[in-house]
Design a protein around this motif. Structure first.
Motif, PDB file in Angstrom:
ATOM      1  N   GLN A  58      -0.125   2.245   9.106  1.00  0.00           N
ATOM      2  CA  GLN A  58      -0.810   0.951   9.278  1.00  0.00           C
ATOM      3  C   GLN A  58      -0.121   0.540  10.578  1.00  0.00           C
ATOM      4  O   GLN A  58       1.124   0.642  10.584  1.00  0.00           O
ATOM      5  CB  GLN A  58      -1.071   0.107   8.159  1.00  0.00           C
ATOM      6  N   SER A 104      -2.424  -5.488   6.327  1.00  0.00           N
ATOM      7  CA  SER A 104      -1.003  -5.574   5.722  1.00  0.00           C
ATOM      8  C   SER A 104      -0.994  -6.502   4.549  1.00  0.00           C
ATOM      9  O   SER A 104       0.038  -6.658   3.976  1.00  0.00           O
ATOM     10  CB  SER A 104       0.024  -6.113   6.654  1.00  0.00           C
ATOM     11  N   ASN A 141      -4.052  -3.796  13.641  1.00  0.00           N
ATOM     12  CA  ASN A 141      -4.896  -4.224  12.391  1.00  0.00           C
ATOM     13  C   ASN A 141      -5.899  -2.737  11.910  1.00  0.00           C
ATOM     14  O   ASN A 141      -7.142  -2.944  11.589  1.00  0.00           O
ATOM     15  CB  ASN A 141      -5.942  -5.305  12.299  1.00  0.00           C
ATOM     16  N   THR A 185      -6.885  -8.367   6.947  1.00  0.00           N
ATOM     17  CA  THR A 185      -5.759  -7.972   7.531  1.00  0.00           C
ATOM     18  C   THR A 185      -5.125  -6.843   6.771  1.00  0.00           C
ATOM     19  O   THR A 185      -4.755  -6.875   5.459  1.00  0.00           O
ATOM     20  CB  THR A 185      -4.538  -9.209   7.339  1.00  0.00           C
ATOM     21  N   SER A 211       1.255  -3.517   0.297  1.00  0.00           N
ATOM     22  CA  SER A 211       1.618  -4.399   1.546  1.00  0.00           C
ATOM     23  C   SER A 211       2.904  -4.391   2.042  1.00  0.00           C
ATOM     24  O   SER A 211       3.277  -4.780   3.081  1.00  0.00           O
ATOM     25  CB  SER A 211       1.229  -5.885   0.889  1.00  0.00           C
ATOM     26  N   ASP A 212       4.000  -3.841   1.338  1.00  0.00           N
ATOM     27  CA  ASP A 212       5.193  -3.805   1.711  1.00  0.00           C
ATOM     28  C   ASP A 212       5.479  -2.353   2.384  1.00  0.00           C
ATOM     29  O   ASP A 212       6.603  -1.935   2.800  1.00  0.00           O
ATOM     30  CB  ASP A 212       6.424  -3.747   0.604  1.00  0.00           C
ATOM     31  N   GLY A 213       4.353  -1.667   2.711  1.00  0.00           N
ATOM     32  CA  GLY A 213       4.561  -0.171   3.299  1.00  0.00           C
ATOM     33  C   GLY A 213       4.743   1.037   2.431  1.00  0.00           C
ATOM     34  O   GLY A 213       4.807   2.047   2.879  1.00  0.00           O
ATOM     35  N   ASN A 247      -0.108  -2.954  12.249  1.00  0.00           N
ATOM     36  CA  ASN A 247      -0.429  -4.248  12.118  1.00  0.00           C
ATOM     37  C   ASN A 247      -1.042  -4.935  13.536  1.00  0.00           C
ATOM     38  O   ASN A 247      -1.919  -5.862  13.450  1.00  0.00           O
ATOM     39  CB  ASN A 247       0.689  -4.982  11.422  1.00  0.00           C
TER      40      ASN A 247
END
Length: 135
Positions: free
Chosen positions: A71, A30, A76, A28, A53-55, A73
């Protein structure tokens, strides 16, 4: 089984743009820190940009203001938008992702560094896509 598949490379003239994609399966996008690297013939693999992971993104000075990591999500997929391309951007481009173990080991350190060891923070790699910029 984690697979990262890059696409979108090609040949372009200086000043042009390309968008690279990195489609993930078994992973994944993210979840953990991901990054884009490149490697030119005879040179070390260079970290270009990372996204947490928080962008939150970080960029190497060499691409800041020209490249954008993002990204999707839902798809993916990780992207690298490259604008104002220069001949010195010619290289094989790779996306990379951290495993759970990488995440535990390097938590809080999702950033680009000039260190050649940056690549060792990522366990999963795509096969690469070639970008060639002509003057």
């Amino acid at each position: 089984q984690v697979q990262l598949v890059e696409s979108g490379g090609g040949s372009v003239q200086a000043g042009g743009s390309l968008r690279l994609s990195c489609a993930a399966s078994g992973y994944t996008v993210s979840a953990y820190c991901m990054a884009w690297f490149r490697q030119a013939p005879g040179k070390e693999r260079e970290g270009l940009t990372s996204i947490d992971s928080d962008g939150t993104p970080t960029y190497a000075d060499s691409v800041k203001g020209r490249f954008t990591i993002s990204q999707d999500n839902a798809k993916n997929t990780l992207y690298l938008q490259m604008n104002s391309l220069k001949p010195e951007d010619t290289a094989m481009y790779y996306c990379a992702a951290r495993s759970n173990l990488d995440h535990l080991r390097y938590r809080g350190r999702c950033r680009v560094t000039k260190s050649p060891t940056m690549m060792y923070e990522y366990s999963y790699w795509g096969q690469g896509t070639q970008v060639t910029v002509s003057s």
